[in-house]
Design a protein around this motif. Structure first.
Motif, PDB file in Angstrom:
ATOM      1  N   SER A   1       0.820  -1.196  -0.025  1.00  0.00           N
ATOM      2  CA  SER A   1       0.035  -0.195   0.025  1.00  0.00           C
ATOM      3  C   SER A   1       0.895   1.096  -0.118  1.00  0.00           C
TER       4      SER A   1
ATOM      5  N   ARG B   1      -3.015 -10.586   0.797  1.00  0.00           N
ATOM      6  CA  ARG B   1      -4.440 -10.697   1.124  1.00  0.00           C
ATOM      7  C   ARG B   1      -4.726  -9.361   2.054  1.00  0.00           C
ATOM      8  N   ASN B   2      -5.610  -8.591   1.385  1.00  0.00           N
ATOM      9  CA  ASN B   2      -5.694  -7.275   2.253  1.00  0.00           C
ATOM     10  C   ASN B   2      -4.639  -6.452   2.637  1.00  0.00           C
ATOM     11  N   ASP B   3      -3.787  -6.329   1.606  1.00  0.00           N
ATOM     12  CA  ASP B   3      -2.829  -5.682   2.050  1.00  0.00           C
ATOM     13  C   ASP B   3      -1.707  -6.210   3.105  1.00  0.00           C
TER      14      ASP B   3
END
Length: 546
Positions: free
Chosen positions: A448, A476-478
């Motif tokens: 990110s 997964r999800n950063d």
């Protein structure tokens, strides 16, 4: 640069009675017998109306007949289409249709599984094992019956070494369409010219000569470019003997065959050497007496020499070169093999390069790299600082392919406007020309904060942990998550039945994070219940787990 068919012609003429192709534990054929059978196939092709440039496919497991079929196709100047035997029948049929192959050499069971009616240009199919016909057109049987007679008429005094003559004025012409196994989806037909192979084979013989006294064990799929070039064409161009294992090798069978064949060179994926290290060398190093002896400088060399000799003997005792590629080599294993003096190196290549891009001899090879660009290819890094900031590696040279068959969009995307091939690999090249890979551009993960993360580097550290057989790192999800396949046998041996898996997974995460930069710390380690899906060259199909 000498044409590889010139080398082959010379070796056949001068090594007439030497063994050329052999099935391990079975029959073999001399260079003279191989040449005569190739000529008989040439006569058969002519009778059946096969013309120069026609496409002929081979889809079979490794065996002596595979090599014979390819050599006959290649020296007749048809375009060979090697297809991996492990491909799904629908994929094989799709490749046959895409390539427009008019003939197929195959294992009987593979041909019988192919869907019918979707290969309109296919006219004949022959068994790669004994050349018996599996599918013919009307009138073909009568033509086939004429072949032996035509051979006898053409060579009334018998086929001799002086009759061997292979074409050598075709360097720029299409020789092979090789469909990549691909870790990211649909295979593409890589168009390779005769000169692509000549460049690789000429380089290999200048750096690693093979001789009529040498043998090699073919364990890579012949439809894989490294297997085709370096376990068939290159050794035959030196007069060596090629042995085919003929089946998927179990560790026991492989090492037994190595001990009997006694190859001069071993080409393997790093996994084989990592298993040797973990299962044989590491337990030996942990023994109290070995630890004491290896801590004493003047005795350490003897301990390491004994370990190196044990590896050499397990591979038959005649190996001059261990060459690894196809995946990253674990740094711990690499450093240890260097300490004990093993003659190993790590190379870099791909199908589109036919196959080599970088190589360095074992005694000049720098750890954590995969060699230097060969003298027939140029490499550059698409980066503002190629020695420090990873970028996509790009290549150009006489060995590079002409494009993807019947796929203009993929071909256009593969090359830069100034003609360099985009390899899809990320890496750096230091001031001495050493190439270091960081991973595939398609597998690179973006954090990110904009930081580039190369999962292969994390996986090397995870794979060095106790009880880990292999791993894949995903985002997964950063958050970074490592999927690991655990060695259940080792867990049971050391921790008892039903060892605390959650504790092991957390230990793997903790120990790995101690060696990882802050931006690529693992948030979670999860166990998978079966080995990761792989391509025939043992690359993990990452797209299945992302």
């Amino acid at each position: 640069m000498e044409h590889y068919l010139s080398r082959l012609q010379d070796r056949v003429r001068n090594n007439w009675n030497g063994l050329a192709l052999c099935n391990y534990g079975g029959e073999g054929m001399t260079y003279g017998t191989m040449a005569a059978r190739m000529e008989k196939l040439h006569i058969l092709f002519s009778l059946l109306g096969i013309a120069k440039g026609d496409k002929i496919a081979i889809c079979a497991r490794n065996q002596m007949g595979w090599g014979l079929a390819f050599l006959a196709i290649n020296t007749y100047e048809c375009v060979a289409v090697p297809i991996l035997a492990d491909f799904h029948p629908d994929s094989i049929a799709g490749i046959m249709e895409n390539s427009g192959s008019v003939m197929l050499f195959a294992d009987r069971d593979i041909y019988e599984r192919l869907p019918q009616g979707c290969m309109p240009e296919l006219k004949r199919v022959f068994s790669v094992n004994d050349l018996s016909p599996l599918y013919l057109q009307d009138g073909d049987a009568e033509l086939i019956a004429l072949a032996d007679g035509r051979f006898a008429e053409k060579y009334p005094q018998g086929f001799s070494a002086s009759d061997v003559e292979y074409p050598q004025d075709n360097a720029g012409e299409l020789a092979v369409i090789n469909y990549t196994s691909g870790s990211t989806g649909q295979p593409k037909g890589v168009m390779l010219r005769y000169e692509c192979f000549s460049a690789n084979i000429d380089f290999a013989h200048r750096r690693i000569p093979s001789t009529p006294h040498d043998t090699i064990l073919s364990i890579l799929p012949m439809a894989h470019m490294f297997g085709l070039v370096f376990e068939l064409l290159y050794p035959l161009c030196g007069g060596s003997t090629v042995y085919y294992l003929g089946k998927t090798p179990s560790p026991t069978l492989l090492m037994k065959a190595m001990g009997q064949v006694r190859p001069f060179m071993v080409i393997a994926v790093p996994m084989i050497f990592e298993k040797i290290y973990r299962n044989r060398l590491l337990p030996e190093m942990k023994k109290p007496m070995v630890r004491i002896l290896s801590s004493i400088p003047f005795l350490r060399r003897a301990v390491y020499g004994k370990m190196r000799s044990a590896i050499d003997e397990s591979f038959g005792g005649k190996v001059r070169f261990y060459i690894m590629g196809g995946a990253a080599l674990n740094p711990e294993v690499e450093s240890f093999m260097r300490r004990i003096g093993l003659h190993f190196t790590v190379g870099y290549g791909m199908t589109e390069a036919g196959p080599l891009l970088a190589y360095e001899d074992w005694n000049r090879f720098r750890l954590r790299t995969c060699g230097k660009a060969m003298d027939f290819v140029e490499l550059r890094v698409d980066s503002p600082d190629p020695a420090r900031i990873p970028g996509e590696i790009q290549a150009r040279g006489v060995n590079l392919f002409s494009g993807y068959y019947r796929n203009e969009s993929a071909t256009k995307a593969a090359f830069t406007p100034d003609g360099w091939f985009n390899t899809g690999d990320l890496g750096v090249i230091d001031r001495h020309g050493n190439v270091s890979l960081r991973g595939r551009s398609k597998s690179m993960l973006l954090a990110s904060n904009g930081q580039n993360i190369y999962p292969e580097e994390i996986e090397c550290i995870v794979n060095s942990q106790e009880y880990v057989s292999e791993s894949v790192v995903v985002m997964r999800n950063d958050r970074l998550v490592a999927l690991v396949l655990l060695n259940d046998d080792e867990i049971r041996k050391n921790r008892g039945e039903g060892g605390n898996v959650s504790e092991i997974l957390e230990s793997i995460r903790t120990l790995a994070n101690r060696k990882l930069s802050r931006f690529c710390q693992l948030s979670l380690v999860e166990a998978v219940d079966k080995p990761f899906e792989k391509t025939p060259k043992m690359s993990i199909r990452r797209y299945l787990y992302s």
